[in-house]
Design an enzyme around this catalytic site. Structure first.
Site, mmCIF file in Angstrom:
data_model
loop_
_atom_site.group_PDB
_atom_site.id
_atom_site.type_symbol
_atom_site.label_atom_id
_atom_site.label_comp_id
_atom_site.label_asym_id
_atom_site.label_seq_id
_atom_site.Cartn_x
_atom_site.Cartn_y
_atom_site.Cartn_z
ATOM 1 N N CYS A 1 0.365 -1.012 -0.162
ATOM 2 C CA CYS A 1 0.376 -0.253 0.294
ATOM 3 C C CYS A 1 0.914 1.408 0.171
ATOM 4 O O CYS A 1 0.389 2.470 -0.653
ATOM 5 C CB CYS A 1 -0.459 0.058 1.120
ATOM 6 N N CYS B 1 -1.686 1.455 -3.179
ATOM 7 C CA CYS B 1 -2.603 2.709 -3.240
ATOM 8 C C CYS B 1 -2.383 3.626 -2.914
ATOM 9 O O CYS B 1 -3.127 4.723 -3.459
ATOM 10 C CB CYS B 1 -4.157 2.075 -1.646
ATOM 11 N N LYS C 1 -0.653 5.638 -5.829
ATOM 12 C CA LYS C 1 -1.059 5.283 -6.871
ATOM 13 C C LYS C 1 -2.374 6.814 -6.843
ATOM 14 O O LYS C 1 -2.471 7.320 -7.645
ATOM 15 C CB LYS C 1 -1.897 4.041 -7.251
ATOM 16 N N TYR D 1 -9.163 -3.239 -10.612
ATOM 17 C CA TYR D 1 -9.080 -2.154 -9.920
ATOM 18 C C TYR D 1 -8.167 -0.942 -10.574
ATOM 19 O O TYR D 1 -8.093 -0.170 -10.896
ATOM 20 C CB TYR D 1 -9.968 -2.286 -8.585
ATOM 21 N N GLU E 1 -8.015 2.415 -12.803
ATOM 22 C CA GLU E 1 -7.661 3.145 -11.974
ATOM 23 C C GLU E 1 -6.050 3.928 -12.805
ATOM 24 O O GLU E 1 -6.129 5.196 -13.187
ATOM 25 C CB GLU E 1 -7.197 2.464 -10.672
ATOM 26 N N HIS F 1 -27.568 20.470 1.516
ATOM 27 C CA HIS F 1 -27.991 21.838 0.315
ATOM 28 C C HIS F 1 -27.210 22.550 0.211
ATOM 29 O O HIS F 1 -26.597 23.486 1.250
ATOM 30 C CB HIS F 1 -29.550 21.831 -0.184
ATOM 31 N N GLU G 1 -25.837 14.551 -0.369
ATOM 32 C CA GLU G 1 -27.506 14.774 0.390
ATOM 33 C C GLU G 1 -27.840 13.803 -0.992
ATOM 34 O O GLU G 1 -29.505 13.800 -0.609
ATOM 35 C CB GLU G 1 -28.070 15.773 -0.865
#
Length: 452
Positions: free
Chosen positions: A46, A51, A54, A181, A185, A441, A446
């Protein structure tokens, strides 16, 4: 705890990734004598080659569309250009920083470090690459996983996610093998930074484990952004020409695809080759994964394993929790196990997608009667942009109890939004609870409380 003088250490950890470092630190805090061996760099996949670097490349690539959209917000941006070495070197400097931070953590907790390969030689013994034999009451294997490189002619001309962070030159044309993935990516990164990207996949499906509606939406958006796909096309060979370009030949295709780089992203396999696990009777699965029980214990009582090497859930936070739980159980006297339900995950594609809980198909198979709510909207962030891209949020609810079983979403900042939503799913909240919550909002989040 009481030291066992019959062994050099109470715990010897092979692999200083996220799970191994956490287990080492926690075990040491409980009073154990701990040592860890790491043959590359402290931090693991990682931090060093996964990750974290990346995600930094993802951030860097986002500026391409931000700069493009800036004019519609009144900004004059002139003479923009991208310099790959600047981004690459900045990312690698941060990897160095994190490597130092992980090393400091081990030093602070007085965990002895051996920066060399270690292999198991028995239920309570390991041998370092230097030849030194070490004994330990407990051995923890946390060596992670390694990119799979399929066998085909010219594979030596291709790179994996291990090497992609170190490219000397930025490639104008990239072919990516795989549609998981990692593939999606990097496809987004290279596409945003200006490469011509072709994704080649053996099947006709991208991101198999994610909800079908999100997969379809991502496919549509990425194709509109210029990423090309070749489905049901296994690699036949890769030929390196005299001018340095690569010819990618696909089975059933007449002409090759030309590329500057070919990235193989067809999955990761548990890194157990040559670890000597057979000397202790440790059983492995079909993919080379270490088989463990609910307490991370292998078929050898003194040897345990955590993280990707077990091939249960290949996610860094899971490895960290497994390492913590192991150390607390064995050295802290705590009875803890890991709950693998409702684990959120994300793909940092462009746009990103994220989900927690079963897909719609999985939920129908398991629960029978379900209700599906959704919101299909154009994010406000895209209103002044050049992309008519729409976000999609889905909520899957148990019709019998009104409990929210899953949430899936694709759109800007989807992973950031989903982390909070995952808490609600884990807590067993109902659709009525979401409906009763006042919307914030204007925001994309939301939409979670407005789905119909």
């Amino acid at each position: 705890m009481t030291d066992d003088a019959n062994y050099d250490y109470d715990l010897f950890v092979i692999g200083a990734g996220s799970g191994g470092v956490r287990a080492s630190r926690v075990a040491a805090s409980h009073g154990a004598r701990v040592a860890v061996a790491e043959e590359f760099r402290v931090g693991g996949t990682c931090v060093i080659r996964g990750c974290v670097p990346k995600k930094l490349l993802v951030y860097g690539s986002h500026f391409a569309e931000e700069l493009q959209d800036a004019a519609n917000y009144g900004w004059t941006v002139e003479n923009t250009k991208f310099d790959w070495p600047t981004l690459r070197d900045a990312v690698l400097r941060d990897v160095d920083r994190l490597n130092a931070a992980y090393t400091s953590t081990l030093e602070t907790h007085k965990v002895e470090r051996f920066l060399e390969r270690a292999v198991v030689t028995g239920p309570h013994s390991v041998r370092l690459a230097s030849g030194r034999e070490i004994t330990a009451k407990h051995i923890l294997v946390s060596t992670g996983a390694w990119p799979v490189m399929p066998e085909f002619e010219g594979a030596e001309h291709c790179i994996t996610s291990n090497e992609v962070f170190h490219l000397e030159k930025f490639p104008r044309r990239v072919v990516i093998s795989g549609a998981g993935y990692i593939a999606m990516e990097f496809a987004g990164i290279f596409n945003a930074l200006g490469s011509h990207v072709t994704v080649v996949n053996r099947s006709e499906t991208i991101l198999r484990s994610y909800d079908e509606a999100l997969r379809d939406r991502l496919l549509q958006i990425t194709m509109a952004r210029g990423i090309q796909y070749r489905f049901n096309c296994p690699f036949e060979k890769v030929v390196k020409r005299d001018d340095g370009l690569l010819e990618v030949w696909l089975k059933g295709q007449i002409d090759p695809i030309l590329a500057d780089q070919v990235l193989i992203a067809t999955g990761r396999r548990p890194k157990t080759d040559g670890l000597g696990l057979e000397t202790a009777g440790v059983k492995l699965g079909q993919s080379g994964e270490i088989l463990v029980d609910d307490h991370a214990q292998t078929s050898c009582p003194s040897i345990s394993a955590v993280g990707d090497v077990t091939n249960r859930v290949q996610l860094t936070p899971v490895a960290i929790r497994e390492g913590q739980a192991f150390a607390d159980r064995v050295f802290g006297g705590k009875h803890v196990t890991i709950d693998y339900s409702c684990i959120p995950s994300a793909v940092f594609s462009q746009p990103p997608l994220a989900g927690v809980g079963p897909t719609e198909g999985q939920a129908r198979n398991k629960y029978g009667s379900i209700k599906v709510y959704s919101s299909d909207f154009r994010p406000m962030k895209n209103i002044f942009g050049h992309r008519p891209e729409r976000g999609l949020y889905k909520m899957i609810v148990d019709a019998a109890t009104d409990r929210v079983l899953a949430i899936h979403m694709i759109g800007p900042e989807a992973p950031e939004i989903l982390q909070a939503a995952a808490i609600a799913v884990k807590a067993g909240l109902t659709k009525a609870d979401f409906d009763a919550t006042v919307a914030l909002h204007p925001s994309m989040a939301e939409e979670l409380v407005l789905m119909k």
